[in-house]
Design an enzyme around this catalytic site. Structure first.
Site, short mmCIF file in Angstrom:
data_model
loop_
_atom_site.label_atom_id
_atom_site.label_comp_id
_atom_site.label_asym_id
_atom_site.label_seq_id
_atom_site.Cartn_x
_atom_site.Cartn_y
_atom_site.Cartn_z
CB CYS A 46 23.10 -36.38 1.96
SG CYS A 46 22.46 -34.92 1.47
CG ASP B 10 22.33 -39.55 12.20
OD1 ASP B 10 21.73 -39.25 12.54
OD2 ASP B 10 23.20 -39.39 11.07
CE LYS C 226 16.76 -35.39 8.57
NZ LYS C 226 16.63 -35.29 7.09
CG HIS D 292 23.06 -37.68 5.91
ND1 HIS D 292 23.63 -36.45 5.94
CD2 HIS D 292 21.86 -37.67 5.54
CE1 HIS D 292 22.83 -35.51 5.40
NE2 HIS D 292 21.82 -36.18 5.20
CD GLN E 164 15.93 -40.15 7.94
OE1 GLN E 164 14.68 -40.63 8.06
NE2 GLN E 164 16.34 -39.26 7.35
N1 PLP Z 1 21.67 -37.94 9.32
C1 PLP Z 1 20.80 -38.68 8.83
C2 PLP Z 1 20.69 -40.12 8.99
C3 PLP Z 1 19.81 -37.88 7.99
O1 PLP Z 1 18.92 -38.70 7.47
C4 PLP Z 1 20.21 -36.54 7.91
C5 PLP Z 1 19.11 -35.86 6.90
O2 PLP Z 1 18.57 -36.63 6.06
C6 PLP Z 1 21.00 -36.25 8.43
C7 PLP Z 1 21.87 -36.80 9.35
C8 PLP Z 1 21.17 -34.48 8.43
O3 PLP Z 1 20.27 -33.91 9.04
P1 PLP Z 1 20.01 -32.25 8.97
O4 PLP Z 1 20.09 -31.75 7.53
O5 PLP Z 1 18.50 -32.15 9.66
O6 PLP Z 1 20.90 -31.70 9.98
#
Ligand code: PLP
Length: 405
Positions: free
Chosen positions: A363, A194, A220, A117, A197
């Protein structure tokens, strides 16, 4: 049954009952999380820590209990290892800044993967630019899994940190993070996971995984927005400098210089989101009451059902990472007479039929570019989705095809 605990799911969209399949972007909230927010502002709203009065003490107790609950939820060794952030993005930026200040200099290398992401790419790019370091990217194999052999050969004496997604937000596939961590640790390289998900969909045990840092977002996982977590092993967090200066993060402030607070407060400048932490603790209670193993099993079966139905009933479909186990999300495109139907058109027509999905690059532009398409359609699941939702999706997709032909 569970569905009824999520008030928003009774919404009608364009005259149709809502089918919400955009959980990877954000999940809906059960009534008990909504109630927790109302309760906080109604009964004990007051700034936390150092308060001598009743309300402040009530708010402080709940905030710190939430921290302990989160530590228990991911099996951290102590609540000192839980830093409250605004979300995953904020947590990675915090780590990139702080770790970068302490440990990155010219010529050093940081490793991420080709399916990250943007929030696990850009903060590292910015750090590398600032410090004249190099960002290296683990390539994907043809089946869209990470090339772990290439990864192993990328680790070297200049590597300072590895940061990878546990589960891809586009493909819904899980990375072999345990093995990746083991390989990095052979060379004393720390690893950040990270888990944005994965935390909503499966049990997480940071000690078993042995990651050095792990980040995730409250919104999430059925919790509030503006609330996230940076987990770090205490030994690492103690070695990192603060990210921001201000109240809460200090021990003493003198004109000659400032001394910093102990963990976790050293990283939490300013008034924290104490209503959010309480609401997140309620989301964790909600998930824990159902059971994370159960959630993982049910959602796994639902994803299998969805993929099988898509393959069987939708002509011209291309599912990415087809037939691999999906966690929380499936991405696909549709072709008519060999021509791509733009994912945005599919998303718009599905919306008109009450079905909420996400389309575009999610993203993760570098990954989408490598697939050679402008985007994908992504359906993503939560613990309230069921087969009826998938059947509605399939019928809506069939109708979409006939509308477009
Ligand atoms: N990392 C992953 C794998 C994500 O799916 C997301 C959001 O979709 C993020 C980071 C960023 O999360 P946030 O927008 O809640 O900071």
């Amino acid at each position: 049954m569970r569905r009824e605990e999520f008030p928003i799911l009774t919404t009608q969209v364009h005259g149709q009952p809502l089918v919400y399949l955009d959980n990877a972007a954000t999940s809906q909230k059960p009534q008990m999380v909504v109630d927790a927010i109302v309760e906080g502002y109604t009964h004990w709203n007051s700034n936390i820590h150092r308060g001598t009065h009743y309300l402040s003490q009530q708010a402080t107790i709940r905030h710190e209990q939430a921290r302990q609950q989160i530590a228990d939820f991911i099996h951290a060794s102590s609540a000192r290892e839980i830093i409250f952030t605004k979300g995953t993005t904020d947590a990675i930026n915090m780590l990139a800044f702080s770790f970068g200040e302490a440990f990155i200099s010219q010529g050093d290398e940081i490793i991420v993967s080709a399916l990250e992401h943007h929030s696990n790419i850009v903060p590292w790019q910015m750090l590398c630019e600032r410090k004249q370091a190099t960002l290296r990217v683990i390539p994907l194999k043809e089946d869209l899994t990470l090339d772990t052999e290439a990864y192993a050969s990328m680790l070297n004496a200049r590597t300072r940190l590895v940061s990878v997604a546990h589960v891809s937000n586009v493909l819904g596939i899980r990375q072999p993070v345990e093995e990746m961590i083991r390989l990095a640790h052979q060379q004393q390289i720390p690893v950040c996971i990270d888990a944005a998900q994965s935390v909503p969909h499966m049990p997480i045990d940071v000690r078993q995984m042995d990651c050095d840092f792990l980040v995730f977002s409250g919104h999430k996982m059925y919790g509030p927005t503006g609330m996230g977590v940076l987990y770090g092993k205490e030994a690492w967090l103690n070695r990192l400098p603060p990210y921001q200066g201000g109240g809460e993060m200090i021990q003493h402030v003198r004109w000659e210089g400032t001394t910093y607070n102990e963990l976790p407060y050293k990283f939490e400048a300013g008034t924290p989101n104490f209503i959010g932490s309480y609401a997140l603790s309620k989301a964790i209670e909600y998930m824990t009451d159902i059971g994370l193993e159960k959630i993982a099993k049910e959602e796994g079966l639902l994803a299998q059902y969805a993929e099988a139905q898509l393959l069987e009933k939708i002509p011209g479909i291309k599912i990415y990472a087809e037939k691999q186990e999906k966690i929380g999300a499936i991405s696909f495109n549709m072709y008519q007479e060999g021509r791509l139907i733009h994912p945005f058109d599919i998303g718009t027509l599905l919306d008109q039929q009450g079905v909420a999905v996400r389309t575009g690059h999610h993203c993760a532009e570098p990954l989408i570019d490598s697939l050679g398409v402008p985007g994908t359609v992504r359906v993503s699941f939560g613990l309230y989705n069921d087969r009826e939702d998938i059947d509605r999706l399939i019928r809506a997709l069939q109708r979409t095809i006939s509308m477009l032909s």
